[in-house]
Design a protein around this motif. Sequence first.
Motif, PDB file in Angstrom:
ATOM      1  N   LEU A 236       0.815  -1.211   0.000  1.00 22.02           N
ATOM      2  CA  LEU A 236       0.000   0.000   0.000  1.00 22.02           C
ATOM      3  C   LEU A 236       0.853   1.267   0.000  1.00 22.02           C
ATOM      4  CD1 LEU A 236      -2.711  -1.258   2.483  1.00 22.02           C
ATOM      5  CD2 LEU A 236      -3.163  -0.535   0.126  1.00 22.02           C
ATOM      6  N   ALA A 237       1.894   1.296   0.815  1.00 22.11           N
ATOM      7  CA  ALA A 237       2.735   2.497   0.888  1.00 22.11           C
ATOM      8  C   ALA A 237       3.328   2.826  -0.478  1.00 22.11           C
ATOM      9  CB  ALA A 237       3.835   2.314   1.927  1.00 22.11           C
ATOM     10  N   SER A 238       3.780   1.805  -1.187  1.00 20.92           N
ATOM     11  CA  SER A 238       4.351   2.013  -2.518  1.00 20.92           C
ATOM     12  C   SER A 238       3.270   2.239  -3.560  1.00 20.92           C
ATOM     13  CB  SER A 238       5.204   0.803  -2.905  1.00 20.92           C
ATOM     14  OG  SER A 238       5.603   0.874  -4.262  1.00 20.92           O
ATOM     15  N   GLY A 239       2.245   1.390  -3.546  1.00 23.95           N
ATOM     16  CA  GLY A 239       1.216   1.442  -4.578  1.00 23.95           C
ATOM     17  C   GLY A 239       0.413   2.727  -4.569  1.00 23.95           C
ATOM     18  N   LEU A 240       0.114   3.255  -3.383  1.00 26.46           N
ATOM     19  CA  LEU A 240      -0.657   4.493  -3.304  1.00 26.46           C
ATOM     20  C   LEU A 240       0.126   5.662  -3.894  1.00 26.46           C
ATOM     21  CD1 LEU A 240      -2.275   4.100   0.225  1.00 26.46           C
ATOM     22  CD2 LEU A 240      -3.469   4.079  -1.983  1.00 26.46           C
ATOM     23  N   ARG A 241       1.390   5.745  -3.553  1.00 28.00           N
ATOM     24  CA  ARG A 241       2.206   6.844  -4.096  1.00 28.00           C
ATOM     25  C   ARG A 241       2.335   6.726  -5.619  1.00 28.00           C
ATOM     26  NH1 ARG A 241       5.472   5.896   0.869  1.00 28.00           N
ATOM     27  NH2 ARG A 241       5.309   7.757   2.192  1.00 28.00           N
ATOM     28  N   ARG A 242       2.563   5.514  -6.098  1.00 27.17           N
ATOM     29  CA  ARG A 242       2.731   5.325  -7.543  1.00 27.17           C
ATOM     30  C   ARG A 242       1.440   5.590  -8.302  1.00 27.17           C
ATOM     31  NH1 ARG A 242       4.050  -0.332  -6.545  1.00 27.17           N
ATOM     32  NH2 ARG A 242       3.629  -0.713  -8.771  1.00 27.17           N
ATOM     33  N   SER A 243       0.310   5.170  -7.746  1.00 26.78           N
ATOM     34  CA  SER A 243      -0.956   5.400  -8.441  1.00 26.78           C
ATOM     35  C   SER A 243      -1.362   6.865  -8.396  1.00 26.78           C
ATOM     36  CB  SER A 243      -2.066   4.513  -7.858  1.00 26.78           C
ATOM     37  OG  SER A 243      -2.299   4.788  -6.493  1.00 26.78           O
ATOM     38  N   LYS A 244      -0.903   7.602  -7.391  1.00 28.38           N
ATOM     39  CA  LYS A 244      -1.140   9.044  -7.376  1.00 28.38           C
ATOM     40  C   LYS A 244      -0.295   9.729  -8.454  1.00 28.38           C
ATOM     41  CE  LYS A 244      -0.757  13.251  -4.565  1.00 28.38           C
ATOM     42  NZ  LYS A 244      -2.039  13.819  -5.053  1.00 28.38           N
ATOM     43  N   ASP A 245       0.942   9.284  -8.602  1.00 33.37           N
ATOM     44  CA  ASP A 245       1.834   9.882  -9.598  1.00 33.37           C
ATOM     45  C   ASP A 245       1.395   9.565 -11.024  1.00 33.37           C
ATOM     46  OD1 ASP A 245       3.385  10.948  -7.583  1.00 33.37           O
ATOM     47  OD2 ASP A 245       4.864   9.321  -7.626  1.00 33.37           O
ATOM     48  N   ALA A 246       0.811   8.375 -11.223  1.00 31.27           N
ATOM     49  CA  ALA A 246       0.416   7.958 -12.569  1.00 31.27           C
ATOM     50  C   ALA A 246      -0.902   7.178 -12.481  1.00 31.27           C
ATOM     51  CB  ALA A 246       1.504   7.104 -13.222  1.00 31.27           C
ATOM     52  N   LYS A 247      -2.000   7.834 -12.834  1.00 31.34           N
ATOM     53  CA  LYS A 247      -3.329   7.236 -12.704  1.00 31.34           C
ATOM     54  C   LYS A 247      -3.452   5.922 -13.459  1.00 31.34           C
ATOM     55  CE  LYS A 247      -8.208   8.265 -13.605  1.00 31.34           C
ATOM     56  NZ  LYS A 247      -9.170   9.271 -14.074  1.00 31.34           N
ATOM     57  N   ASP A 248      -2.770   5.795 -14.595  1.00 29.51           N
ATOM     58  CA  ASP A 248      -2.897   4.610 -15.429  1.00 29.51           C
ATOM     59  C   ASP A 248      -1.866   3.529 -15.126  1.00 29.51           C
ATOM     60  OD1 ASP A 248      -5.104   5.586 -16.820  1.00 29.51           O
ATOM     61  OD2 ASP A 248      -3.840   6.698 -18.221  1.00 29.51           O
ATOM     62  N   ASP A 249      -1.175   3.642 -14.005  1.00 26.28           N
ATOM     63  CA  ASP A 249      -0.221   2.618 -13.599  1.00 26.28           C
ATOM     64  C   ASP A 249      -1.010   1.429 -13.026  1.00 26.28           C
ATOM     65  OD1 ASP A 249       1.707   1.000 -12.426  1.00 26.28           O
ATOM     66  OD2 ASP A 249       2.911   2.677 -11.680  1.00 26.28           O
ATOM     67  N   LEU A 250      -1.346   0.491 -13.885  1.00 28.97           N
ATOM     68  CA  LEU A 250      -2.200  -0.626 -13.473  1.00 28.97           C
ATOM     69  C   LEU A 250      -1.498  -1.555 -12.496  1.00 28.97           C
ATOM     70  CD1 LEU A 250      -3.976  -1.535 -16.837  1.00 28.97           C
ATOM     71  CD2 LEU A 250      -4.784  -0.070 -14.981  1.00 28.97           C
ATOM     72  N   ALA A 251      -0.179  -1.683 -12.601  1.00 26.23           N
ATOM     73  CA  ALA A 251       0.556  -2.514 -11.643  1.00 26.23           C
ATOM     74  C   ALA A 251       0.451  -1.923 -10.241  1.00 26.23           C
ATOM     75  CB  ALA A 251       2.013  -2.639 -12.068  1.00 26.23           C
ATOM     76  N   ALA A 252       0.541  -0.591 -10.145  1.00 27.46           N
ATOM     77  CA  ALA A 252       0.401   0.067  -8.844  1.00 27.46           C
ATOM     78  C   ALA A 252      -1.003  -0.127  -8.295  1.00 27.46           C
ATOM     79  CB  ALA A 252       0.722   1.553  -8.979  1.00 27.46           C
ATOM     80  N   ARG A 253      -1.993  -0.016  -9.160  1.00 21.72           N
ATOM     81  CA  ARG A 253      -3.375  -0.178  -8.712  1.00 21.72           C
ATOM     82  C   ARG A 253      -3.651  -1.609  -8.255  1.00 21.72           C
ATOM     83  NH1 ARG A 253      -7.200   3.661  -9.565  1.00 21.72           N
ATOM     84  NH2 ARG A 253      -6.360   5.627 -10.301  1.00 21.72           N
TER      85      ARG A 253
END
Length: 389
Positions: A236-253
């Motif tokens: 979550l700590a990594s995925g939330l930051r990455r999905s905020k930076d790039a909405k279409d980052d499906l791996a992060a989501r």
Amino acid sequence: MRDGIYVYPERDRVVFGRPVIDTLAGEIERRSARRAFVIASNTLAQASGVVEALRGMLGNRFAGSWTRIGAHTPRPDVVAAASAAAQADADLVVTIGGGSVTDAGKMVRLCLANGIYEARGLDRLRTRIAADGKRDYPEFAGPDRPLIAVPTTLSAGEFTAFAGCTDPERHVKESFAHRKMAPDTVVLDPVITRHTPEWLWLSTGIRAVDHAVEDLCSINGTPLSDATSLHALRLLASGLRRSKDAKDDLAARLDCLVGAWLSIVGSQSGVDKGASHGIGHVLGGTAGVPHGYTSCVMLPHVLRFNSAVNAERQAMVAEALGRPGGEAATIIGDLIASLGLPRTLRDVGVKRDQLDEIARLSMHDRWIHTNPRRIDGPETVRMLLDQAW
């Protein structure tokens, strides 16, 4: 030395990383459903086209849809949806949306199984929590139709055997529980979550962080919930930051969706949470604060309050979040700030003259009474609310 019992939840399967429409088609076919009734958030139904796609795919097996579920799952919305499902002769329910929609699906199945089609009829099903923590779980018929849940937020209610439902007449959010209440199948598809508003995605992510933290710090955690909570925090700590930076980052989501799933493993098996959840339920049902925001404003303060009795556990939280040796409350506060989320009760619209009522009602939530550090009464809750103000 700890001891305990781990109870496996009554669930069939979790499908992750696969397209939602294809997965739903397979699941509905696998269950030989004749009449599938879909409950979805109105915004998602319009933006994604998923309900219409499902209608086209199912043909005569599409029993109907319902898109009028308010925040915190109001009773009138639940019984109206249940009436529509009964009239449509539904033999399977699908939910597509956030926590309020998921809880609505659970509640609709309870209404169908118990013949409840008016709001006051839910009184006999609700869990009653006395101010001293005593719980009264009424007996009633469990769900008799399958439920498939497609979450689009991260609050993880699709993995639990209870639901929150708000009585708008009394401005109280109540709990309803049955061991067969959890969805039979959960579908985690990151693609559909791109339609979720950013504030809702990120704040429910902090809700999932709250699940993991309070499970890890629980008075009755298990080896499995410890392990899943730790990995949930990393994802979550990594995925939330990455999905905020790039909405279409499906791996992060997908990392976030899996993190939310892992964050709730303890709740599936009876691990008790603490005051962040207990107060959060009341902030939602009484003051109208969204689920995720309640965790944003309360979790750091509850952690500081509890640190006197579980500092060793909180050190594990800090390490999982990538800052070993730091204060867990500060680290989580920094994560919340980095996501641009609110951090005070004022920020989420709570009025100061509401605090006494919130403190009083919190004593009727089951998780106030399982907080790691004893909460003697509403005065202690009010102190925490003042700190969050």
